[in-house]
Design a protein around this motif. Structure first.
Motif, PDB file in Angstrom:
ATOM      1  N   PRO A 151     -43.439 -43.816 -37.628  1.00  0.00           N
ATOM      2  CA  PRO A 151     -43.626 -42.692 -38.557  1.00  0.00           C
ATOM      3  C   PRO A 151     -42.838 -42.922 -39.846  1.00  0.00           C
ATOM      4  N   SER A 152     -43.386 -42.454 -40.934  1.00  0.00           N
ATOM      5  CA  SER A 152     -42.681 -42.549 -42.209  1.00  0.00           C
ATOM      6  C   SER A 152     -41.669 -41.416 -42.317  1.00  0.00           C
ATOM      7  N   SER A 153     -40.812 -41.521 -43.328  1.00  0.00           N
ATOM      8  CA  SER A 153     -39.823 -40.464 -43.548  1.00  0.00           C
ATOM      9  C   SER A 153     -40.491 -39.136 -43.874  1.00  0.00           C
ATOM     10  N   VAL A 154     -41.712 -39.199 -44.442  1.00  0.00           N
ATOM     11  CA  VAL A 154     -42.425 -37.962 -44.786  1.00  0.00           C
ATOM     12  C   VAL A 154     -42.736 -37.156 -43.532  1.00  0.00           C
ATOM     13  N   ILE A 155     -43.117 -37.832 -42.447  1.00  0.00           N
ATOM     14  CA  ILE A 155     -43.459 -37.131 -41.203  1.00  0.00           C
ATOM     15  C   ILE A 155     -42.239 -36.445 -40.621  1.00  0.00           C
ATOM     16  N   TRP A 156     -41.116 -37.167 -40.546  1.00  0.00           N
ATOM     17  CA  TRP A 156     -39.897 -36.560 -40.012  1.00  0.00           C
ATOM     18  C   TRP A 156     -39.389 -35.458 -40.937  1.00  0.00           C
ATOM     19  N   SER A 157     -39.572 -35.611 -42.223  1.00  0.00           N
ATOM     20  CA  SER A 157     -39.147 -34.565 -43.161  1.00  0.00           C
ATOM     21  C   SER A 157     -39.941 -33.286 -42.950  1.00  0.00           C
ATOM     22  N   SER A 158     -41.259 -33.431 -42.779  1.00  0.00           N
ATOM     23  CA  SER A 158     -42.085 -32.229 -42.578  1.00  0.00           C
ATOM     24  C   SER A 158     -41.729 -31.553 -41.257  1.00  0.00           C
ATOM     25  N   ALA A 187     -34.971 -34.264 -35.215  1.00  0.00           N
ATOM     26  CA  ALA A 187     -35.761 -34.727 -36.357  1.00  0.00           C
ATOM     27  C   ALA A 187     -34.871 -35.349 -37.419  1.00  0.00           C
ATOM     28  N   ALA A 188     -33.700 -34.735 -37.663  1.00  0.00           N
ATOM     29  CA  ALA A 188     -32.772 -35.276 -38.657  1.00  0.00           C
ATOM     30  C   ALA A 188     -32.246 -36.643 -38.239  1.00  0.00           C
ATOM     31  N   SER A 189     -32.021 -36.812 -36.928  1.00  0.00           N
ATOM     32  CA  SER A 189     -31.562 -38.100 -36.424  1.00  0.00           C
ATOM     33  C   SER A 189     -32.624 -39.176 -36.643  1.00  0.00           C
ATOM     34  N   LYS A 190     -33.880 -38.843 -36.368  1.00  0.00           N
ATOM     35  CA  LYS A 190     -34.968 -39.793 -36.595  1.00  0.00           C
ATOM     36  C   LYS A 190     -35.123 -40.107 -38.080  1.00  0.00           C
ATOM     37  N   LEU A 191     -34.986 -39.091 -38.911  1.00  0.00           N
ATOM     38  CA  LEU A 191     -35.124 -39.290 -40.351  1.00  0.00           C
ATOM     39  C   LEU A 191     -34.005 -40.178 -40.878  1.00  0.00           C
ATOM     40  N   ALA A 192     -32.780 -39.972 -40.372  1.00  0.00           N
ATOM     41  CA  ALA A 192     -31.659 -40.801 -40.797  1.00  0.00           C
ATOM     42  C   ALA A 192     -31.881 -42.266 -40.415  1.00  0.00           C
TER      43      ALA A 192
END
Length: 479
Positions: free
Chosen positions: A353-360, A377-382
């Protein structure tokens, strides 16, 4: 820009044809790439001199069209060098085009630099190659050095600047072309110019450009109509976008996709889906981009079941889902409160997944006040983008909403330790053809002193009038 609006795009603009332009007659079909190369090879094996080979130019054109013909292009180039034919300007220009289309801009430049004589077409071919490669500095240098320019030269640079983030420079160049050099824009010029206008958000100038297009009776059936619809949707003028869309005689899938995406993005999912239904009834096949717009409409409308129905429809039509489609489904589930399902989907995608998916997903967790899922979600985005400032802000705001003050402080300290900053959001307004952008507590605007003084005056007037602000529930702004 105001000069442009009052001269070039005025009703008195010269050169307006009284009737629509006649369509060009269809030309006879050129031989296919393979056929052209076979013909060239047959003439060569028959002993025909290279400069007398009637298939030379069509073979070079075929090499430019076929990425798989790189080795054939090199062989023809070697034959040209041995025979001395490359000194012919047309053959050399064709070679420049071949290497440019193959993405070998360096080789294209070598052939160009070795040409003893060049035409404006030769310059334009290499100019287009530099623009396509995103090397705008080199493209601009070449444009300035050109001994002769035609409308194609200007169109290439204007469109390239608009596509690669130099929108203001594209607008300025358009004005220079028309006001200083007196050249009359054609359809291709207007496509690039309207794209630039769209990127900046100059609705007033976009309307003027639309007026010029109508007076010149340019066709909206192709890229120009799509560009105008996209410009209006980007500027938030959906009424004008739909009106422009309705005026297109022969609507392609790109026209339909543009207007569907616009209504979806601006909070009108019912209209977007109704247009999609009309499109299918007319027998126009949607593509992958169309389904991204449709899934976005379902997401903004909270239509979870509908969204998955359209996703299944897309797959049944043989369209392979991309990360954008899966991202829409994650957003659809997250907005509707199905956070666990959204997380599981994002965590089990066929590609990362891109950062956009985790951000949403993180934004959805914040909206629904789910701290545990927000942390995941924040952990995945980081992990995908450690310096993503918005993720820390959303997570800390989620902690604040849950009154977990120690977690909030810890997140803020982590931002300071890692040197992470959130890119400030901007708002802008258009005044007299100029866009003014503002950030929170902005002090860099040239009129900032007068702006803040106006705010103080308004505050004083409200105080003296004993004005009591009307309080609205937060939910009214988040719905």
């Amino acid at each position: 820009m105001s000069h442009l609006g009052s001269t070039l795009l005025s009703p008195a603009a010269p050169g307006l044809p009284p009737n629509p332009r006649p369509r060009k007659p269809a030309s006879s079909a050129a031989p296919s790439g393979d056929a052209a190369l076979r013909a060239f090879r047959a003439h060569h094996l028959a002993g025909r001199a290279l400069d007398a080979n009637p298939a030379l130019m069509t073979a070079l054109a075929a090499c430019a069209r076929l990425p798989s013909a790189a080795s054939e292009a090199e062989q023809i180039h070697a034959l040209l060098v041995k025979s001395g034919v490359p000194r012919a300007v047309y053959a050399s220009t064709s070679l420049v085009r071949v290497y440019a289309r193959l993405g070998r801009v360096g080789d294209a430049r070598k052939v160009f630099d070795g040409m003893p004589r060049r035409t404006v077409v030769s310059w334009n071919v290499l100019l287009d190659a530099l623009v396509r490669a995103g090397d705008l500095d080199s493209a601009w240098k070449m444009f300035v050095e050109m001994p002769e320019r035609n409308l194609v030269s200007w169109n290439t640079v204007i469109a390239g600047f608009a596509k690669h983030g130099w929108a203001q420079e594209a607008v300025d160049l358009f004005i220079e072309m028309t006001a200083v050099y007196g050249l009359e824009p054609d359809e291709a010029t207007m496509v690039g110019f309207i794209l630039a206008v769209r990127e900046i958000g100059l609705l007033g100038l976009g309307r003027s450009a639309h007026g010029y297009v109508l007076r010149r009776e340019f066709s909206l059936d192709g890229a120009l109509g799509v560009a105008l619809i996209n410009m209006y949707t980007r500027c938030g003028s959906m009424g004008a976008a739909h009106s422009c869309f309705s005026s297109v005689t022969n609507k392609s899938v790109e026209h339909w996709t543009s207007v569907i995406a616009g209504f979806a993005a601006h909070g009108h999912p019912e209209m977007a889906l109704r247009l999609f239904g009309e499109m299918r009834q007319l027998g126009i096949e949607p593509n992958g981009v169309t389904f991204v717009a449709v899934l976005n409409a379902c997401s903004h409308g909270g239509l979870v079941d509908k969204g998955f129905e359209y996703f299944s429809l897309m797959r049944s039509m043989g369209i392979r889902p991309t990360i954008q489609h899966y991202g829409c489904l994650v957003d659809l589930l997250g907005r509707a409160g199905f956070l666990k399902e959204a997380f599981n989907l994002a965590n089990n995608l066929p590609e990362d997944p891109s950062s956009v998916i985790w951000s949403s997903l993180l934004a959805a967790c914040h909206s629904h006040g789910n701290v545990d899922m927000a942390e995941l979600a924040a952990s995945k985005l980081a992990g995908t983008e450690p310096g993503h400032g918005s993720s820390y802000v959303l997570l800390s705001n989620t902690y604040a909403r849950a009154k977990q003050w120690e977690d909030l402080k810890r997140t803020r300290r982590r931002m300071e330790d890692y040197g992470v900053t959130k890119k400030p959001g901007l708002s802008w307004i258009e005044v007299d053809g100029n866009v003014h952008s503002f950030a929170t507590a902005d002090s860099l605007h040239t009129e900032s002193e007068g702006i803040y003084q106006m705010l103080e005056d308004l505050k004083a007037n409200l105080t003296s009038a004993a004005y009591e602000p009307e309080i609205f529930p937060l939910s009214e702004f988040c719905s």
